[in-house]
Every structure is written in structure tokens, then in C-alpha cells.
Design a protein around this motif. Structure first.
Motif, mmCIF file in Angstrom:
data_model
loop_
_atom_site.group_PDB
_atom_site.id
_atom_site.type_symbol
_atom_site.label_atom_id
_atom_site.label_comp_id
_atom_site.label_asym_id
_atom_site.label_seq_id
_atom_site.Cartn_x
_atom_site.Cartn_y
_atom_site.Cartn_z
ATOM 1 N N GLU A 83 0.801 -1.227 0.000
ATOM 2 C CA GLU A 83 0.000 0.000 0.000
ATOM 3 C C GLU A 83 0.836 1.279 0.000
ATOM 4 O O GLU A 83 0.551 2.215 -0.748
ATOM 5 C CB GLU A 83 -0.961 0.007 1.194
ATOM 6 C CG GLU A 83 -1.871 1.206 1.219
ATOM 7 C CD GLU A 83 -2.783 1.253 2.432
ATOM 8 O OE1 GLU A 83 -3.577 2.221 2.519
ATOM 9 O OE2 GLU A 83 -2.703 0.362 3.308
ATOM 10 N N GLY A 84 1.864 1.347 0.806
ATOM 11 C CA GLY A 84 2.687 2.556 0.883
ATOM 12 C C GLY A 84 3.375 2.874 -0.432
ATOM 13 O O GLY A 84 3.371 4.025 -0.885
ATOM 14 N N TYR A 85 3.954 1.864 -1.063
ATOM 15 C CA TYR A 85 4.640 2.087 -2.332
ATOM 16 C C TYR A 85 3.656 2.437 -3.446
ATOM 17 O O TYR A 85 3.938 3.288 -4.291
ATOM 18 C CB TYR A 85 5.478 0.875 -2.727
ATOM 19 C CG TYR A 85 6.732 0.733 -1.886
ATOM 20 C CD1 TYR A 85 7.569 1.823 -1.682
ATOM 21 C CD2 TYR A 85 7.064 -0.470 -1.306
ATOM 22 C CE1 TYR A 85 8.707 1.704 -0.915
ATOM 23 C CE2 TYR A 85 8.207 -0.593 -0.538
ATOM 24 C CZ TYR A 85 9.024 0.497 -0.346
ATOM 25 O OH TYR A 85 10.154 0.386 0.412
ATOM 26 N N SER A 105 15.416 -3.799 3.953
ATOM 27 C CA SER A 105 14.747 -4.844 4.720
ATOM 28 C C SER A 105 13.952 -5.769 3.805
ATOM 29 O O SER A 105 13.461 -5.349 2.752
ATOM 30 C CB SER A 105 13.810 -4.234 5.762
ATOM 31 O OG SER A 105 12.657 -3.700 5.122
ATOM 32 N N LEU A 106 13.795 -7.007 4.238
ATOM 33 C CA LEU A 106 13.037 -7.984 3.472
ATOM 34 C C LEU A 106 11.563 -7.585 3.354
ATOM 35 O O LEU A 106 10.998 -7.670 2.254
ATOM 36 C CB LEU A 106 13.189 -9.379 4.073
ATOM 37 C CG LEU A 106 12.520 -10.509 3.296
ATOM 38 C CD1 LEU A 106 13.009 -10.551 1.848
ATOM 39 C CD2 LEU A 106 12.755 -11.831 3.979
ATOM 40 N N PRO A 107 10.893 -7.125 4.418
ATOM 41 C CA PRO A 107 9.495 -6.701 4.245
ATOM 42 C C PRO A 107 9.350 -5.571 3.212
ATOM 43 O O PRO A 107 8.385 -5.547 2.451
ATOM 44 C CB PRO A 107 9.074 -6.226 5.638
ATOM 45 C CG PRO A 107 9.977 -6.954 6.562
ATOM 46 C CD PRO A 107 11.282 -7.079 5.835
ATOM 47 N N GLY A 108 10.306 -4.671 3.140
ATOM 48 C CA GLY A 108 10.258 -3.598 2.151
ATOM 49 C C GLY A 108 10.426 -4.120 0.738
ATOM 50 O O GLY A 108 9.743 -3.674 -0.196
ATOM 51 N N ILE A 109 11.323 -5.083 0.554
ATOM 52 C CA ILE A 109 11.523 -5.687 -0.769
ATOM 53 C C ILE A 109 10.275 -6.458 -1.181
ATOM 54 O O ILE A 109 9.815 -6.366 -2.318
ATOM 55 C CB ILE A 109 12.778 -6.583 -0.778
ATOM 56 C CG1 ILE A 109 14.027 -5.703 -0.612
ATOM 57 C CG2 ILE A 109 12.856 -7.418 -2.054
ATOM 58 C CD1 ILE A 109 15.280 -6.468 -0.284
ATOM 59 N N GLU A 110 9.690 -7.187 -0.238
ATOM 60 C CA GLU A 110 8.450 -7.917 -0.529
ATOM 61 C C GLU A 110 7.332 -6.948 -0.915
ATOM 62 O O GLU A 110 6.566 -7.222 -1.850
ATOM 63 C CB GLU A 110 8.040 -8.755 0.675
ATOM 64 C CG GLU A 110 8.948 -9.937 0.922
ATOM 65 C CD GLU A 110 8.628 -10.674 2.217
ATOM 66 O OE1 GLU A 110 7.642 -10.315 2.917
ATOM 67 O OE2 GLU A 110 9.356 -11.626 2.536
ATOM 68 N N ALA A 111 7.225 -5.832 -0.217
ATOM 69 C CA ALA A 111 6.208 -4.824 -0.537
ATOM 70 C C ALA A 111 6.424 -4.269 -1.938
ATOM 71 O O ALA A 111 5.470 -4.108 -2.708
ATOM 72 C CB ALA A 111 6.238 -3.701 0.494
#
Length: 161
Positions: A83-85, A105-111
Motif C-alpha cells: 500500500e505505501g509504495y 529490509s526484506l518486508p520492504g523488498i516484498e512490498a
């Protein structure tokens, strides 16, 4: 653990403490130089934290404040939700595929991937193996530079060794 405490109040208290404690906060190597190559409308920050904390840390690190900052208060779901991206791309009037995420971070890459945005992992906070799903891993932002292109509203990124 402490059922009598109100979680919202405790979370705000922790955010306030982190916002006030900027001792030792410095810019990631290469961040100042990379941002200096971009026009203000060409970049944004998407964080799962509060905007006040992000701004306090940017100021402490002597980095410019972005025109667009998407924080935890601007979205219903934080990373790894896209959502943020997606919101940042929309507000920048860009298709997600035209954007690039630089993450640590992995959660950021996944997002980013869920949003269909390619991601570069910067390996200064997590081991390389943890960030291997990114399209590219670099040890430092100092290896990135912006190259002008002939196309209007288009930039290219160079990676040095």
C-alpha cells in the motif's frame, strides 16, 4: 505482558522517545550524494514508522526532507503490504513499474515486489542472503549514481564496482 497498559499510549510513548533520541543518527554512506542528484519530485520516502520519527532522523542525518513522505499513519497496512509504495507511485503520478525502490529490509523488498516495483537491496543493515530476492544487492549507496537520459521525465541509474 502488561494488560493494564494501553497499547496506543505505549506505542506513542516509544515513538516520542525514538524521535527525541537522534544521538548517533548519521546518513547511510552515499545517501547525501545520491539524493543531491535527484530533483525533489523524483523521490519519496515510504516508511512503516511515524512521519515525525522519519523527519527527526532525516534532520539529524542532515539529509533533505522529501516532498512526499508516506508513513504508517498514511496507510492501513505497513510493509510487507504494498500500500505505501502504491500510494507513493500514485501521488508521484507514476506507474509502479516506472519506479524503483531502494530498501534495506526484506518486508520492504516484498512490498515493492507485490506492488510490481523493482527493488535494490542495500546491504548495510541485514546480511546479503536475507535480501537476495531483490533485483540487485549493493553493499553501499555510494555505488549508485544517476545518469541523465535523452527522455523527458526519465533517469537511469549506474552501479559502479
Amino acid at each position: 505482558m502488561a494488560p493494564k497498559l494501553q497499547a496506543d499510549n505505549e506505542a506513542r510513548y516509544l515513538d516520542d522517545i525514538q524521535t527525541l533520541d537522534t544521538n548517533g543518527v548519521v546518513a547511510t554512506e552515499g545517501a547525501t550524494e545520491l539524493l543531491a542528484q535527484l530533483a525533489p519530485e523524483q523521490w519519496a520516502i515510504v516508511t512503516s514508522g511515524p512521519a515525525t520519527l522519519a523527519r527527526a532522523r532525516l534532520r539529524a542525518a542532515k539529509l533533505p526532507l522529501p516532498r512526499l513522505l508516506i508513513s504508517a499513519h498514511d496507510v492501513k497496512q505497513g510493509k510487507p503490504d504494498p500500500e505505501g509504495y502504491l500510494k507513493a507511485a500514485e501521488l508521484m503520478r507514476a506507474e509502479p513499474e516506472e519506479c524503483l525502490v531502494i530498501e534495506d529490509s526484506l518486508p520492504g523488498i516484498e512490498a515493492a515486489h507485490t506492488a510490481h516495483i523493482p527493488a535494490i537491496a542495500v546491504g548495510n543493515t541485514h546480511p546479503r542472503a536475507e535480501l537476495k530476492s531483490a533485483e540487485l544487492w549493493i553493499p553501499s549507496l555510494k555505488l549508485l549514481s544517476i545518469i541523465d537520459t535523452e527522455e523527458e521525465n526519465e533517469i537511469a541509474l549506474a552501479v559502479s564496482e
